[in-house]
Scaffold this motif. Structure first.
Motif, PDB file in Angstrom:
ATOM      1  N   THR A 147       0.830  -1.203   0.000  1.00  0.00           N
ATOM      2  CA  THR A 147       0.000   0.000   0.000  1.00  0.00           C
ATOM      3  C   THR A 147       0.866   1.256   0.000  1.00  0.00           C
ATOM      4  O   THR A 147       0.584   2.224  -0.719  1.00  0.00           O
ATOM      5  CB  THR A 147      -0.937  -0.019   1.219  1.00  0.00           C
ATOM      6  N   GLN A 207      -7.640   0.383  -0.548  1.00  0.00           N
ATOM      7  CA  GLN A 207      -7.910  -0.884   0.123  1.00  0.00           C
ATOM      8  C   GLN A 207      -9.224  -0.802   0.910  1.00  0.00           C
ATOM      9  O   GLN A 207     -10.012  -1.730   0.939  1.00  0.00           O
ATOM     10  CB  GLN A 207      -6.739  -1.208   1.058  1.00  0.00           C
ATOM     11  N   ASP A 219      -5.705  -1.394  -5.004  1.00  0.00           N
ATOM     12  CA  ASP A 219      -5.158  -1.962  -3.773  1.00  0.00           C
ATOM     13  C   ASP A 219      -6.118  -3.053  -3.296  1.00  0.00           C
ATOM     14  O   ASP A 219      -7.182  -2.754  -2.772  1.00  0.00           O
ATOM     15  CB  ASP A 219      -4.977  -0.874  -2.712  1.00  0.00           C
TER      16      ASP A 219
END
Ligand SMILES: Nc1ncnc2c1ncn2[C@@H]1O[C@H](COP(=O)(O)OP(=O)(O)OP(=O)(O)O)[C@@H](O)[C@H]1O
Ligand SMILES: [Mg+2]
Lengths: 255, 248
Positions: free
Chosen positions: A52, A92, A169
């Motif tokens: 990330t 994410q 992500d």
């Protein structure tokens, strides 16, 4: 923000000697990557390996402590860089704007930059939502959605930007297998349709080997290997082999 | 602290440069205005009525003992419009609106919404700070005008019904009209405009620099409110001195 770049093509991404420390602790320890225009580049690696953080550097959300990132040969911290290229990131966690409806979230880029008239935006929003299986949910608020639905809205929001570079992500981490396949297909289709460059971070081996042109394995902030899916599968490095082949074996626990 | 002040000056400057974009953000400005009015109008009304009332209650008997009760209108009128309405309203708005601004922006920061805006090349200052700052700069002076009027009324009511003061409505307001000049009201409004900018800048700045989870948001909100109030009270002194100098 003009639309003169509509005949856009994917961009290339170069990462050179990227280092990042958080509180004195090295998270990225000299990452080098070359992603070609229009390529689907998958980054795999264990949790906490810095995937990330790497993506955030590529999109300019984090400043490197050392090293440089350039897109199409131009450093990303140059002036007006973000206005020149269309890039999108699927976070994410989704990172939807909680005070906006789903529809407003998906159309945010287009409406804020006045790229298209409102009617056209509404049409694009409906189309992208249908694509991720959320047809007709424009008026919902993000707080009324499940985790996987939020993720899909985030993907729709990124698609609506029609980016030249799209960073995912963990796009399938919260999705059921069927939806994961749909998203994988969409990543492939997007590449064919607008020749976008995609960088996909994922643990999902099916997704990775299904869509990747090339795969990089990252471990403790370093790239261990880069290559085509076949090359990665054949890589003898034990960490990689373990990461790629480990299976949950029920028998072990029963015996 | 100096770093904070520096950052806030930069934030104010960048917002100022973006002022021409206000028209594009007008919908958000109206949303904010509506929010401020909706949450604060009733409070303003009640608070101002009682402040006017208590000033009359405190000073009325003192004045009438000395046979000066006819000055009650002017006294209440001046203290409300020059000092109490601007300062009390700013403190109230710092608590109600400043806290909401820092909490909202802070949670957007913590939950990566601001990161998402930046990846879409949307400037968080233009998108979040500008509409809030413009809205509060309009709303606070308007609320202060409203507060002044209601405060005067509160003073008038108490002056009339309190048997120690016993100044009728008309006498109260004619004295008030005699002693309070338009300039005095304008002074109060100028002050409140400065206070509005302080609340907006301090709260947005705290929101934008929030780190950590829910606890970080709580910390930002507390800091935003406390710092705004402290700065308002300090600035009030200097602004008053400055404006008095110009009055002469
Ligand atoms: N803002 C930050 N401040 C301090 N440390 C951080 C920060 N962001 C990430 N880290 C640290 O950097 C390391 C890598 O984090 P990162 O989020 O990149 O992992 P990841 O590879 O994406 O893992 P996952 O697959 O679980 O998402 C972690 O040890 C994390 O604690
Ligand atoms: Mg991660």
């Amino acid at each position: 923000m003009s639309d003169t770049t509509s005949a856009r093509d994917g961009v290339s991404v170069q990462v050179r000697g990227l280092r990042k420390y958080f509180h004195g602790q090295a998270v990225l320890q000299g990452v080098d990557l070359d992603v070609s225009p229009g390529e689907i580049f998958v980054i795999m690696g264990p949790s906490g390996s810095g995937k990330t953080v790497l993506l955030k550097h590529i999109i300019g959300l984090e400043m490197p402590d050392a090293g440089a990132i350039s897109i199409d040969g131009q450093s990303i911290d140059g002036p007006g860089f973000m206005a020149k290229y269309r890039v999108a990131m699927v976070f994410q966690s989704g990172a939807l704007l909680n005070s906006l409806t789903v529809g407003e979230n998906v159309g945010l880029y287009l409406s804020e930059h006045r790229i298209k008239p409102e009617k056209e935006i509404a049409r694009i929003v409906a189309e992208k939502l249908e694509l991720v299986g959320l047809k007709g949910l424009e008026m919902r608020l993000p707080s009324e959605l499940s985790g996987g639905m939020k993720k899909r809205v985030a993907i729709a929001r990124a698609l609506a930007i029609e980016p030249q570079l799209i960073l995912y992500d963990e796009p399938t981490s919260e999705l059921d297998p069927l939806m994961a396949v749909t998203i994988a297909e969409e990543i492939l289709k997007l590449k064919q349709r607008i020749h976008v460059t995609s960088i996909v971070v994922s643990h999902d081996r099916d997704l990775a080997f299904g869509v990747a042109d090339r795969i990089a394995i990252i471990h403790e902030g370093k790239i261990l290997a880069v290559g085509s899916p076949e090359e990665i599968k054949a890589n003898p490095e034990p960490i990689i082999q373990q990461f790629l082949t480990v299976e949950f074996k029920k028998q072990k626990f029963i015996l | 602290m100096f770093q904070n002040i520096g950052e806030m000056m930069i934030l104010s400057w960048r917002t100022l440069l973006l002022l021409p974009q206000t028209f594009r953000q007008r919908r958000k400005v109206f949303d904010q205005l509506f929010e401020i009015g909706n949450t604060s109008l009733l409070m303003t009304c009640i608070l101002s009525l009682f402040i006017g009332g208590v000033i009359a209650l405190q000073s009325g008997p003192v004045l009438s003992e000395r046979g000066l009760s006819s000055y009650i209108g002017g006294l209440v009128g001046l203290s409300i419009c020059k000092e109490l309405a601007p300062v009390m309203m700013s403190v109230l708005i710092a608590g109600r609106i400043g806290s909401a601004m820092s909490a909202e922006i802070g949670s957007m920061r913590v939950y990566q919404e601001i990161d998402a805006l930046r990846t879409m090349n949307i400037d968080p200052i233009q998108y979040l700070v500008l509409p809030r700052l413009v809205a509060i700069s309009f709303a606070l002076p308007l609320l202060v005008i409203f507060s002044i009027l209601v405060g005067w009324l509160g003073g008038a009511i108490v002056s009339m019904i309190n048997h120690q003061i016993a100044v009728p409505f008309q006498a109260y307001f004619s004295n008030l009209r005699e002693m309070v000049e338009v300039n005095d009201v304008v002074n109060g409004l100028i002050k409140s405009l400065f206070f509005a900018v302080i609340i907006g800048v301090v709260s947005c700045h705290q929101g934008l620099k929030t780190i950590g989870g829910p606890r970080g948001i709580g910390r930002s909100v507390t800091k935003a409110v406390v710092n705004s109030i402290v700065m308002i009270l300090i600035l009030d002194y200097f602004l008053t001195a400055f404006l008095l100098y110009f009055d002469k």
